[in-house]
Design an enzyme around this catalytic site. Sequence first.
Site, PDB file in Angstrom:
ATOM      1  N   HIS A  21      -7.012  21.852  26.620  1.00  0.00           N
ATOM      2  CA  HIS A  21      -5.688  22.116  26.015  1.00  0.00           C
ATOM      3  C   HIS A  21      -4.586  21.322  26.734  1.00  0.00           C
ATOM      4  O   HIS A  21      -4.016  20.435  26.135  1.00  0.00           O
ATOM      5  CB  HIS A  21      -5.328  23.609  25.972  1.00  0.00           C
ATOM      6  N   ASP A  41     -13.369  24.361  19.887  1.00  0.00           N
ATOM      7  CA  ASP A  41     -12.917  25.581  20.559  1.00  0.00           C
ATOM      8  C   ASP A  41     -13.293  26.874  19.830  1.00  0.00           C
ATOM      9  O   ASP A  41     -14.402  27.365  19.980  1.00  0.00           O
ATOM     10  CB  ASP A  41     -11.402  25.476  20.790  1.00  0.00           C
TER      11      ASP A  41
HETATM   12 ZN    ZN Z   1     -11.606  27.531  24.685  1.00  0.00          ZN
END
Ligand code: ZN
Length: 448
Positions: free
Chosen positions: A268, A319
């Site tokens: 991220h 994710d």
């Molecule tokens: Zn993750």
Amino acid sequence: MTRLFAAAALLPAGLAYDVSIDIEHGQIASVEQGSSPATADERHALLAPAVPNLHSHAFQRAMAGLAETRGPGADSFWSWRTQMYRFALSMTPDDVEAVAAQLYVEMLEAGFSRVGEFHYLHHDIDGRPYANIAEMAERIAAASAEAGIGLTLLPVFYAHAGFGPKPPIEGQRRFVNDTSRFAELVAASRRAVRGLERAVVGIAPHSLRAATIEEIREILPLAEEQPVHIHVAEQLLEVEDCIEATGARPVELLLANTPVDQHWCLIHATHLTADEVAGIAASGAVAGLCPITEANLGDGIFCGEAFVAQGGRLGVGSDSNVQISLAGELRQLEYSQRLAQRSRNVIASSGQSTAVELLNRAGQGGAQALGVGSGIAAGNPADLVSFAPAGAPYLPLADQLDAFVFASGISVDDVWVGGKKQVIGGKHVKSDAIRRRFESTMRRLLGA
Ligand code: ZN
């Protein structure tokens, strides 16, 4: 030996024409440009390296599409996480294997060749370890073997509910280990993947919320020079809590206190200062971006333009697995930059196709993050994708990758992993059986 002939192929230096690729023992043995096809060659119009998916939580595929109704107050990452914990607490090893196999089929059909499984659902439903501490890791390995996707398994170290550190909450009981039990889990994870071709095992301290700097330093030797992944600076609340507890921002804290280098992948890295952007770029670590999930969860926008301008390396992952789309991840990454900059073709350098730039960056960054080689070049694994221009047969080869990412008409045709074709004509070779098991698992999980 297999020989492929492509009218065009995406090589590390860019798109090349009339390319012959020899594959031997799962690896690319040689590449020749400007060649002529032999009668026995398998012919394709357009070939590219398949892309590693550097960040996945396989079990979350089960809740895709089930968290899109607005709750009573303002919805956020944190209310989504409460929903996610409900699924995490109910799934058995059989459920996880069935869901992961379906997910990996979908990844291969999308043009991904390898998955970085950031694996934290370790223990039994009551929070006690299974008799075999790597039971769940073995199920992930079994699902990847069945689907034929490359696996970089990243057992997660998870110890706390927040900065302080706060003790773990009840909903986290299946994730939690102390450092010594984590060492056992990593060793057992290595045994779990022994039968898989080209499997890699790294480690993943979950986040600075869930692991202290001291604990991260203690577990780092377990990586044995293999990948180290960590979630960092995904949410503003996480940044604020980190500053309150430590006086530093998450990426700042990590860079100052741990040896972040090319083995690391920072997942991220959404909320960064200019110094943090420069720090990650200079470290050689990969920024592991998950553009569809980050948009779905309302995380924020990564500062891609500044990062790339400073030589930063990036890759993409799916994710939460809310949607599996290689083209979609790359498009969302570029579109987020366009919206933030109010500009066009932000990631590409001047004169370069944006899709070529994105595919090359995600291919190289993803491979670095997952501890393998990538790209159509001798010595790399034969992880390839071919494209079918069925909906746009009139498009010149030079424009087809851009159409794949940004428009329509170009779709994934065949996908090879280690020289073995797992997807033919857009469909995985075992998709029907894997889907049937997945659907019956989902009906039971949803009580339908
Ligand atoms: Zn993750």
